[in-house]
Motif scaffolding. Sequence first.
Motif, mmCIF file in Angstrom:
data_model
loop_
_atom_site.group_PDB
_atom_site.id
_atom_site.type_symbol
_atom_site.label_atom_id
_atom_site.label_comp_id
_atom_site.label_asym_id
_atom_site.label_seq_id
_atom_site.Cartn_x
_atom_site.Cartn_y
_atom_site.Cartn_z
ATOM 1 N N GLN A 42 36.019 7.311 7.054
ATOM 2 C CA GLN A 42 37.452 7.058 6.929
ATOM 3 C C GLN A 42 37.733 6.293 5.640
ATOM 4 N N TRP A 322 50.645 5.119 6.942
ATOM 5 C CA TRP A 322 50.779 3.698 7.297
ATOM 6 C C TRP A 322 50.102 2.844 6.254
ATOM 7 N N GLN A 331 54.867 1.683 8.898
ATOM 8 C CA GLN A 331 54.643 3.048 9.367
ATOM 9 C C GLN A 331 55.762 3.896 8.801
ATOM 10 N N GLU B 26 36.897 5.025 19.303
ATOM 11 C CA GLU B 26 35.803 5.245 18.340
ATOM 12 C C GLU B 26 34.681 6.067 18.956
ATOM 13 N N VAL B 29 35.791 9.728 19.271
ATOM 14 C CA VAL B 29 35.878 10.432 17.986
ATOM 15 C C VAL B 29 34.475 10.730 17.464
ATOM 16 N N LYS B 30 33.606 9.717 17.530
ATOM 17 C CA LYS B 30 32.241 9.918 17.021
ATOM 18 C C LYS B 30 31.514 11.011 17.790
ATOM 19 N N SER B 32 33.031 13.492 19.151
ATOM 20 C CA SER B 32 33.859 14.703 19.078
ATOM 21 C C SER B 32 34.411 15.140 20.436
ATOM 22 N N ASP B 37 42.206 12.159 18.785
ATOM 23 C CA ASP B 37 42.108 12.266 17.330
ATOM 24 C C ASP B 37 41.874 10.921 16.671
ATOM 25 N N ASP B 39 43.881 9.289 14.601
ATOM 26 C CA ASP B 39 44.227 9.462 13.180
ATOM 27 C C ASP B 39 44.113 8.166 12.368
ATOM 28 N N CYS B 40 44.630 7.073 12.941
ATOM 29 C CA CYS B 40 44.742 5.850 12.140
ATOM 30 C C CYS B 40 43.483 4.998 12.208
ATOM 31 N N GLY B 41 42.481 5.469 12.915
ATOM 32 C CA GLY B 41 41.204 4.760 12.929
ATOM 33 C C GLY B 41 41.225 3.472 13.724
ATOM 34 N N ALA B 43 44.158 1.414 14.109
ATOM 35 C CA ALA B 43 45.140 0.440 13.630
ATOM 36 C C ALA B 43 46.346 0.329 14.555
ATOM 37 N N CYS B 44 46.297 1.020 15.676
ATOM 38 C CA CYS B 44 47.402 1.029 16.641
ATOM 39 C C CYS B 44 48.674 1.546 15.967
ATOM 40 N N ALA B 45 48.520 2.543 15.099
ATOM 41 C CA ALA B 45 49.657 3.024 14.310
ATOM 42 C C ALA B 45 50.066 4.442 14.638
ATOM 43 N N CYS B 46 49.299 5.160 15.473
ATOM 44 C CA CYS B 46 49.599 6.581 15.573
ATOM 45 C C CYS B 46 49.759 7.130 16.985
ATOM 46 N N ALA B 47 49.209 6.465 17.986
ATOM 47 C CA ALA B 47 49.279 6.959 19.370
ATOM 48 C C ALA B 47 48.690 8.364 19.529
ATOM 49 N N GLN B 105 48.275 15.657 21.775
ATOM 50 C CA GLN B 105 48.876 14.471 21.156
ATOM 51 C C GLN B 105 48.680 14.550 19.649
ATOM 52 N N HIS B 106 49.758 14.339 18.944
ATOM 53 C CA HIS B 106 49.654 14.250 17.493
ATOM 54 C C HIS B 106 50.856 13.524 16.930
#
Lengths: 406, 106
Positions: A42, A322, A331, B26, B29-30, B32, B37, B39-41, B43-47, B105-106
């Motif tokens: 990432q 973000w 965001q 994590e 995702v690791k 698969s 997904d 997406d934000c790794g 950061a609690c930013a994407c849901a 979800q996306h």
Amino acid sequence: MSDEIIIIGAGQAAAQAVQSLRAEGFEGPIRLFGDEAYAPYQRPPLSKKFLAGEIGYDRVELKAEDFYASSGVATHWSTRVTEIDRRQKHILTGDGQAFPYGKLLLATGSRVREINVPGFDLEGVHYLRNIDDVTSIQAHFKPGAKMVVVGGGYIGLEVAAVAVKRGIDVTVLETADRVMARVVDPIVSHFYERVHAEEGVKIETGVTVAGFEGKDKVEAVVSGEGGRYACDVVVVGIGILPNTELAAEAGLHVENGIAVDEFCRTSDPDICAAGDCTSHPNGIYGHKLRLESVHNAIEQGKTAAATLAGHEKPYNQVPWFWSDQYDLKLQIAGLSTGYTQAVVRGDPTTGRSFAVFYLKDGVLIAVDAINRAPEFMMAKMLTAKKAVLDPARIADESIGVKELAG
Amino acid sequence: MAKITYIEHDGKEHTLDVADGMTLMEAAVKASVPGIDGDCGGACACATCMVFVPEEWWDKIPAKEDMEETMLEFAENAEANSRLSCQIKAAPAIDGMRVSMPKSQH
């Protein structure tokens, strides 16, 4: 004829494509080339928690170590692909080896825009794109060190936020008259300038960098306006460029990025492209986009994998981004380019929580939300629907976020 | 370490050994696990890492913080038992927990 799928580039789009190719039922061989020494990882944390030292490599690495082998993927790290021969249907690596492909995925990503001024190659002048870049920058993290950040965009400001917390004296130099000028309204720019000042970062706008001075290593940044900024380290963050050269040299159609359709197909039916390197259509905005974002890389990785496996999964979503700086979670839903009205919800002049809604002729096209998750989540949905919103209702905080669409 | 079972929308199960301190996002995702997904790794930013947690496990995981609460309030397909898996760390107390995923979800 080979039935192998070759993926060029080993970033987020590539990792997603491998996972999705198998999920889509592709059982043939996959070969993955990356020019870094690392498996896909990432990038967003590199200028945030990873730079701060709060997380290590194990937390940015995207997949478990055995994922590629157990997925039947042959990996070639530290290997640069130098040519695509579409007639022979093979690719060539730097050492002259040829690898035949049945189908090809270009996930070549982007690279930093370099600064071309005297002293650009002095020791201590860094960019931030890769893990190795971060390691080099971290070596300068000593309390009292002086850092100059060239460029007041996301990367520059995130680096400044991390560095000042480490006791470093940070100055940000920005050519435009405000930070983040390319992506946000002045209201948001001025908010970020205020917070950075409160946190102890000096930001100077309207400053062009004329050169770097120093004997063996950088000692100062000299501006075109006659300023001289003494420093021990420089981090340059002035944007990125898509890696389109391989595609262009192979005769594929390249515009602002590698041209693809909504199925990630390039002008060659056997070649797909995904991620930062693509110029792709977006039905919500009605024109082609090139995006620098994880969301785009993941979703295009899925779409390209579906296409390569013989299925159709068109990509058409509201982009989102973000940025973490201090206690601010920015965001962004959508793209504000071309807005005719910016409506503020909350107070950007005090405190640290508000949102800006961007309307184009009354239609919502984007929202910048700072510590405002509800507005962000709602905006993703309303932008996709091309909702027409009443500015007076947006600005009225007595009206709940869920009632904004009226 | 905790054994966590992720159940896809179509009922397919994935059981992972998740190291203490690692988030359920994590780990998924690791490994698969389809449907998460992240997406934000984290950061609690994407849901994009939502899971449904059965009620019997609620008191074994930390309560939602404000950010997660609001992200979930507005996330598509969210239910009362929704959590963002990036905010749940593995610990012996949740060994054996089974969580399920929404259709998309996306």
